[in-house]
Scaffold this active site. Structure first.
Site, PDB file in Angstrom:
ATOM      1  N   HIS A 192       0.821  -1.215   0.000  1.00  0.00           N
ATOM      2  CA  HIS A 192       0.000   0.000   0.000  1.00  0.00           C
ATOM      3  C   HIS A 192       0.853   1.262   0.000  1.00  0.00           C
ATOM      4  O   HIS A 192       1.956   1.290   0.541  1.00  0.00           O
ATOM      5  CB  HIS A 192      -1.006   0.012   1.151  1.00  0.00           C
TER       6      HIS A 192
ATOM      7  N   GLU B  69      -5.075   1.422   3.017  1.00  0.00           N
ATOM      8  CA  GLU B  69      -4.868   0.297   3.932  1.00  0.00           C
ATOM      9  C   GLU B  69      -5.025   0.731   5.373  1.00  0.00           C
ATOM     10  O   GLU B  69      -5.483  -0.028   6.220  1.00  0.00           O
ATOM     11  CB  GLU B  69      -3.476  -0.306   3.703  1.00  0.00           C
ATOM     12  N   GLU B  70      -4.653   1.968   5.674  1.00  0.00           N
ATOM     13  CA  GLU B  70      -4.666   2.437   7.059  1.00  0.00           C
ATOM     14  C   GLU B  70      -6.061   2.806   7.544  1.00  0.00           C
ATOM     15  O   GLU B  70      -6.235   3.097   8.726  1.00  0.00           O
ATOM     16  CB  GLU B  70      -3.726   3.644   7.217  1.00  0.00           C
TER      17      GLU B  70
ATOM     18  N   ASP C  74      -0.575   4.385   0.907  1.00  0.00           N
ATOM     19  CA  ASP C  74      -1.026   5.387   1.883  1.00  0.00           C
ATOM     20  C   ASP C  74      -0.212   5.236   3.163  1.00  0.00           C
ATOM     21  O   ASP C  74       0.416   4.194   3.407  1.00  0.00           O
ATOM     22  CB  ASP C  74      -2.521   5.246   2.180  1.00  0.00           C
TER      23      ASP C  74
ATOM     24  N   ASP D 200       6.307   1.190   6.743  1.00  0.00           N
ATOM     25  CA  ASP D 200       4.887   0.864   6.570  1.00  0.00           C
ATOM     26  C   ASP D 200       4.274   1.843   5.605  1.00  0.00           C
ATOM     27  O   ASP D 200       3.842   2.898   6.007  1.00  0.00           O
ATOM     28  CB  ASP D 200       4.196   0.905   7.938  1.00  0.00           C
TER      29      ASP D 200
ATOM     30  N   HIS E   5       3.842   3.550  12.445  1.00  0.00           N
ATOM     31  CA  HIS E   5       2.839   4.485  12.986  1.00  0.00           C
ATOM     32  C   HIS E   5       3.425   5.415  14.049  1.00  0.00           C
ATOM     33  O   HIS E   5       2.703   6.241  14.595  1.00  0.00           O
ATOM     34  CB  HIS E   5       1.610   3.763  13.570  1.00  0.00           C
TER      35      HIS E   5
ATOM     36  N   ASP F 184       3.955  -6.365   4.335  1.00  0.00           N
ATOM     37  CA  ASP F 184       3.473  -5.244   5.148  1.00  0.00           C
ATOM     38  C   ASP F 184       3.384  -5.627   6.612  1.00  0.00           C
ATOM     39  O   ASP F 184       2.431  -5.271   7.291  1.00  0.00           O
ATOM     40  CB  ASP F 184       2.096  -4.788   4.635  1.00  0.00           C
TER      41      ASP F 184
ATOM     42  N   ARG G 232      -8.741  -5.878  18.932  1.00  0.00           N
ATOM     43  CA  ARG G 232      -8.242  -6.979  18.080  1.00  0.00           C
ATOM     44  C   ARG G 232      -8.555  -8.268  18.820  1.00  0.00           C
ATOM     45  O   ARG G 232      -8.085  -8.458  19.939  1.00  0.00           O
ATOM     46  CB  ARG G 232      -6.729  -6.841  17.873  1.00  0.00           C
TER      47      ARG G 232
END
Ligand code: ZN
Ligand code: ZN
Length: 468
Positions: A87, A152-153, A89, A118, A441, A176, A350
């Site tokens: 990705h 993706e984010e 983005d 990332d 991130h 990724d 999660r």
């Protein structure tokens, strides 16, 4: 033919770094506020996608641009489709950078920039792996589709749009995540906790506003609260002692009617909240003991009592562990409070197999109290994903990783969210090395240049084995 994969990969170092720099200079965070019909996710993601496709066209690959939200680089032919999923983005840069997040700098062998690890770094490694396979004219008996997303984010708008009109690969991997492999991913759901209005009555202190967080998948690095009223001496005292005692930074400024407080912790990916220091829950803990207005008190108390230091969801009543997939994790990531405005917290969860988003929603609401809050699943929940360790795809990738590094190659399940889950036989493979800290991130995100080159070698060998 014996191929020295590492040596072949080294040959591309200069070209690769130049192309990667081009991609990293583009701020490709989702920006729908500036979206148009042509570029619905904003100018950045579309620009990065076109830049990536332009590199492939320059090198003679066939490409496809799907509505400026996804793309494909193609090579080879055959009955089956092998897919790569990257990705373009990035998450927003956020505060705390020592260098310009969109001007890549190499320091001590580390390439610093938002997106370096990332996912622009790993994506460009996978792309150069394709180039290597083509330049060496290695046998390819499958169609290779390198599919590039631009959302993706957030909501996967790009990849979902792609799959509406294009064939899904039969099997493949996403560069990724991390080595040795991610063949299982937890389910992901975000829960919006909205506080119900409470009858106002006069109080010495009013919480005027409380805000923190920039994305539902990031632990907030900073949180800000505005108070009006007479600030008690004990709170003034706490402003100086709380930071040093808790490893956070507290700054405050008197206003005409009260005080503004900003607390700084540490941002991190929400899939492992322990990697960060949640500025918002710390700020609530700092403020909750002081006598606030009813709405402010309800909000601060719920956060301080039920969301602080609770990465496994014990306080929220949602803790759950599966032998294969591990612990449920909970990360409160977006906070919004105003008097006469929204009073909410978005909690990113999660979860392993064995529980589901509806059950989690019910329990959060029961724990905080249905009289105080409404809890709703925000958008779509994605269920858990697992590809068996016996699958030849998993076996081949683990063998390749071990052959290149000598390191143990084993199955792994993570908090998830990679493109690996987009197809039934999809996994994530690299490019973060096992001994490397995860800085995705975070402020000052970087990727060691040596690891990018090594990923080219591993990816080229792995793809060659899978498509021959
Ligand atoms: Zn990513
Ligand atoms: Zn990410």
């Amino acid at each position: 033919m014996t191929i020295d994969w590492q040596k072949e990969a080294e040959n591309y170092r200069d070209d690769l770094l130049q192309d990667l720099t081009t991609l990293l200079r583009i701020d490709s965070a989702r920006d729908v506020a500036h979206g148009t019909q042509d570029e619905p996710l904003g100018p950045g993601p579309a620009k990065a996608l076109r830049a990536m496709l332009a590199l492939a066209e320059r090198d003679g690959f066939k490409t496809l641009n799907v509505d400026n939200v996804a793309g494909r680089i193609e090579y080879g032919d055959g009955d089956e489709i092998f897919g790569l999923f990257g990705h373009m983005d990035v998450v927003p840069a956020g505060p705390g950078w020592d260098t310009d997040p969109f001007e890549p700098v190499i320091k001590d062998g580390k390439l610093f920039a938002r997106g370096s690890s990332d996912d622009k770094g790993p994506s460009i490694a996978a792309y150069y792996a394709l180039r290597l396979i083509r330049d060496l004219k290695l046998p390819v008996n499958k169609k290779i589709h390198f599919i590039i997303g631009t959302d993706e984010e957030s909501e996967w708008v790009g990849l979902n749009r792609y799959l509406e009109s294009q064939p899904a690969p039969d099997f493949g991997f996403s560069p990724d995540a991390e080595f040795p492999i991610i063949n299982g991913e937890k389910g992901i759901a975000t829960f919006k906790v909205t506080f119900k209005p409470v009858a106002a009555h006069s109080a010495a202190l009013t919480l005027t506003s409380f805000t923190a967080g920039i994305r539902t998948n990031m632990v907030p690095q900073t949180a800000t609260a505005t108070l009006t009223g007479d600030v008690p001496a004990a709170l003034r005292e706490a402003l100086t002692t709380f930071g040093p005692a808790n490893g956070v930074t507290v700054a405050s400024q008197d206003t005409a009617s009260g005080l503004t407080i900003t607390l700084t912790g540490k941002g991190a990916h929400a899939q492992e909240p322990r990697g960060g220091v949640n500025a918002a829950t710390y700020l609530a803990v700092l403020l909750a003991p002081f006598g606030f207005d009813p709405a402010g008190k309800q909000y601060l108390t719920a956060i301080a009592d039920l969301m602080h230091d609770d990465s496994r969801g014990h306080k929220l009543g949602i803790a759950y562990t599966d032998k294969l997939m591990g612990d449920l994790t909970a990360s409160p990531d977006l906070f919004s409070f105003g008097q006469d405005a929204e009073q909410s917290v978005m909690i990113n969860v999660r979860y392993p197999q064995g529980t589901d988003a509806e059950a989690i929603r019910d329990r959060i609401e029961t724990t905080i109290g249905p009289d105080r809050v409404d809890v709703a699943i925000d958008g779509h929940a994605q269920g858990p994903h697992y590809v068996s360790g016996d699958d030849p795809l998993v076996q081949t990738l683990l063998d390749t990783f071990h052959d290149h590094t000598g390191l143990p190659a084993h199955e792994q399940v993570i908090g998830g969210g990679t493109y690996g889950r987009i197809i039934t036989r999809g996994v994530a493979f690299g490019a973060q090395m096992p001994d490397q800290e995860n800085v995705m991130h975070q402020a000052n995100e970087y990727m060691p240049v040596a690891d990018i080159i090594r990923a080219v070698a591993i990816y080229a060998d792995a793809i060659a084995r899978l498509v021959k």
